[in-house]
Design an enzyme around this catalytic site. Structure first.
Site, mmCIF file in Angstrom:
data_model
loop_
_atom_site.group_PDB
_atom_site.id
_atom_site.type_symbol
_atom_site.label_atom_id
_atom_site.label_comp_id
_atom_site.label_asym_id
_atom_site.label_seq_id
_atom_site.Cartn_x
_atom_site.Cartn_y
_atom_site.Cartn_z
ATOM 1 N N PHE A 1 9.531 -25.084 28.223
ATOM 2 C CA PHE A 1 9.280 -26.447 28.691
ATOM 3 C C PHE A 1 9.301 -27.377 27.477
ATOM 4 O O PHE A 1 8.594 -27.147 26.500
ATOM 5 C CB PHE A 1 7.925 -26.468 29.401
ATOM 6 C CG PHE A 1 7.519 -27.796 30.005
ATOM 7 C CD1 PHE A 1 8.403 -28.845 30.142
ATOM 8 C CD2 PHE A 1 6.225 -27.973 30.459
ATOM 9 C CE1 PHE A 1 8.020 -30.053 30.707
ATOM 10 C CE2 PHE A 1 5.812 -29.174 31.028
ATOM 11 C CZ PHE A 1 6.716 -30.210 31.147
ATOM 12 N N CYS A 2 10.135 -28.414 27.528
ATOM 13 C CA CYS A 2 10.223 -29.418 26.465
ATOM 14 C C CYS A 2 10.560 -28.732 25.132
ATOM 15 O O CYS A 2 11.496 -27.948 25.064
ATOM 16 C CB CYS A 2 8.931 -30.221 26.407
ATOM 17 S SG CYS A 2 8.992 -31.656 25.301
ATOM 18 N N VAL A 3 9.789 -28.996 24.073
ATOM 19 C CA VAL A 3 10.117 -28.367 22.790
ATOM 20 C C VAL A 3 9.909 -26.854 22.845
ATOM 21 O O VAL A 3 10.497 -26.108 22.047
ATOM 22 C CB VAL A 3 9.300 -29.002 21.649
ATOM 23 C CG1 VAL A 3 7.836 -28.601 21.709
ATOM 24 C CG2 VAL A 3 9.875 -28.658 20.283
ATOM 25 N N GLY B 1 11.162 -25.157 25.170
ATOM 26 C CA GLY B 1 12.505 -24.738 25.528
ATOM 27 C C GLY B 1 13.437 -24.735 24.333
ATOM 28 O O GLY B 1 14.287 -23.847 24.187
ATOM 29 N N LEU C 1 13.132 -26.427 31.137
ATOM 30 C CA LEU C 1 12.596 -27.606 31.832
ATOM 31 C C LEU C 1 12.532 -28.782 30.862
ATOM 32 O O LEU C 1 11.910 -28.675 29.808
ATOM 33 C CB LEU C 1 11.196 -27.306 32.374
ATOM 34 C CG LEU C 1 11.034 -26.062 33.255
ATOM 35 C CD1 LEU C 1 9.585 -25.946 33.721
ATOM 36 C CD2 LEU C 1 11.988 -26.108 34.446
#
Length: 564
Positions: free
Chosen positions: A295-297, A299, A323
């Site tokens: 998710f975000c960083v 990811g 995501l």
């Protein structure tokens, strides 16, 4: 005592101040001496746009002054309370402010410069305009004044208390933080810490089904925030949802770095956290392959770790979900305004060899990306009106900030935001391996939020163009967080998919063939993930495995409780 003349004098002084600053701003743009030592080139305006702005300003200002005390209140939620409409001076003040704000913003758009310079000027103007709204000043806010009268000054006294409290805690209160406690009414999904090192604790969650899929599932949240955005409440927990879908679920809970971790690098986090978490989950579940989500960083870090493993000839992850993740940093939206060679070099000199990027500094930066909603709204409510903001789990999480190691942060800025190195094969070396995303053949599920101001939807979509394996892209409504945390039971928002599975070069082209679907994207993702999770086996009776990975403490663990 009649306070109206005093109020009128305050409004007049404010409008004079605002008007004078508008004129000075225009003059400063036009009268910069390019020969002055250290001077930057003067800002030039497109003559046609500037002339149109001046003419429009004169016309609307004339109409405003003709209307005088009968000027209508602008349609703006900052001035929507009844006292603004019932007080002619307040209505005139708000209307005058709206006109000046519109012209200043128009001036920023009329600047003749490259797009990045123009956007930076516009951002600076928007910050100043947001700060100068008459609603932000007690002497000009009739709603706050009326409340002070009705409470006989109690709202002002409470506002001062709120201000002193927020100064002490170091940030503006966005919610009633006293209502929440991690592990008590947020982050409550049952589980246990089964492994930890200095970077993270690994939480395994108790199965909610008699059988689970043979491939375990690892979630990697952003280390810029705490993991429990994925586990706020039972009815909106993505973690609990995954467990209920029959996945043996593990989550990385990041340590909140202190001075002792001030020298940690991106390589440290990939080798000793991302790759270690993958290996531990494999060992605990005795699984040759796992599924993973970033998710975000988180990811970005997951993608980096997978590329390192691929360079080593290892492919332990069967599928990956990304995501609102940046992998191709070509388009970073509004955050691009802050990133250039000088800024990155300054950060490298400041903390590239050691130190911490303070969590509160990061949180403030993100808040000022939406100053009216995330800053001034609370200044008015908390301090001018003496209100306690309502309890909201997401905003409590948002205020629970985390630090970052300086070397990690500086390296991330240069190699991702500034130089976009990961999408250039062989350009980036991590953990001793040259990164080449073309080696990532695994299936991926890429999700982006339509109104995301941190990871623009075009940037989320760009991942589909640099990852070579089977790909599915889904777009959800709303923003960076609200779009992701959207459980099916709430029946809120929409998502968009393409039944033909086509992934053309641009998001705009993808959208032309996409169909809007009501409700959450979670069910679509759950169906996709099930196809990569393997057969069902009996759910484990205990956490971890053997004596090496045994229960250390109940979830949510101790790292998540550390404050920045």
């Amino acid at each position: 005592m009649n306070s109206e003349p005093i109020w009128g004098q305050s409004a007049q002084a404010f409008q004079q101040f605002f008007g004078e600053h508008w004129v000075k701003t225009l003059q400063s743009f036009q009268q910069i001496d390019p020969k002055a030592p250290g001077a930057v080139p003067p800002v030039q305006f497109e003559p046609g746009k500037l002339q149109a702005l001046q003419q429009e300003y004169v016309r609307e200002a004339t109409a405003l002054w003709a209307a005088g005390m009968k000027a209508p209140v602008p349609k703006d939620k900052r001035f929507s309370a009844a006292p603004w409409e019932h007080n002619p001076l307040a209505a005139f003040s708000a209307a005058s402010y709206a006109l000046n704000a519109k012209v200043l913003t128009g001036m920023a758009d009329a600047v003749e410069a490259d797009e990045k310079t123009r956007q930076r000027i516009r951002f600076a103007v928007e910050q100043w305009v947001a700060a100068m709204a008459p609603s932000n000043f007690l002497a000009l806010n009739p709603d706050a004044q009326q409340k002070a009268i009705e409470t006989r000054g109690e709202s002002i006294a409470k506002g001062v208390q709120n201000l002193l409290h927020d100064i002490q805690q170091g940030h503006v209160s966005m919610t009633d933080e006293s209502v929440f406690e991690v592990g008590k009414n947020v982050a409550t999904t049952e589980g246990a810490v089964v492994y930890e090192n200095e970077y993270f604790q690994l939480i395994e969650y108790k199965p909610l089904t008699a059988k689970v899929h043979e491939r375990p599932f690892l979630m990697v949240p952003p280390c810029i925030n705490k993991y429990y955005i994925l586990d706020l409440q039972p009815d909106n927990s993505l973690i609990r949802y995954a467990v209920s879908e029959g996945h043996r679920t593990f989550v990385v809970s990041w340590r909140n770095p202190d001075a002792a971790m001030g020298d940690r690098t991106w390589d440290n986090y990939i080798e000793d956290a991302i790759l270690r978490a993958i290996a531990v989950v494999q060992e605990i579940a005795d699984a040759p392959k796992i599924n993973a989500l970033g998710f975000c960083v988180g990811g970005t870090m997951l993608a980096t770790g997978l590329a390192v493993l691929a360079a080593r000839g290892e492919h332990p992850v069967a599928s990956a979900t990304f995501l609102t993740t940046l992998i191709d940093f070509h388009d970073t939206g509004i955050l691009d305004l802050f990133i250039d060679e000088n800024f990155v070099r300054y950060r490298e000199m400041q903390m590239g060899q050691g130190g911490l990027m303070a969590g509160q500094d990061l949180a403030s930066t993100f808040s000022f990306l939406r100053p009216n909603d995330l800053v001034w709204n609370y200044v008015v409510g908390n301090y001018l009106k003496g209100e306690t903001p309502p309890a909201f789990d997401l905003l409590y999480w948002n205020s629970d900030c985390t630090n970052l190691p300086g070397p990690w942060y500086a390296w991330y800025l240069r190699n991702f935001y500034l130089e976009n190195n990961m999408v250039q094969p062989g350009r980036l070396t991590v953990c001793g391996e040259q990164i080449d995303l073309r080696k990532l053949k695994l299936p991926v599920y890429v999700y982006g939020s339509r109104e995301d101001h941190i990871v623009p939807i075009t940037a989320s979509y760009a991942s589909t163009q640099v990852l070579p394996g089977p790909r599915r892209f889904v777009m959800g409504a709303s923003g960076h967080i609200a779009g992701v945390i959207n459980p099916p039971a709430k029946k809120k928002r929409s998502h968009w998919i393409r039944e033909d599975g086509a992934l053309p070069p641009t998001h705009a082209q993808w959208l032309e063939g996409a169909q809007e679907q009501p409700g959450s994207w979670w069910e679509d993702w759950a169906g996709w993930l099930k196809g990569h999770a393997g057969k069902q086996i009996a759910a484990p009776k205990r956490y971890g495995q053997g004596t090496k990975y045994k229960e250390r403490m109940p979830a949510p663990g101790s790292y998540v409780l550390q404050k920045a």
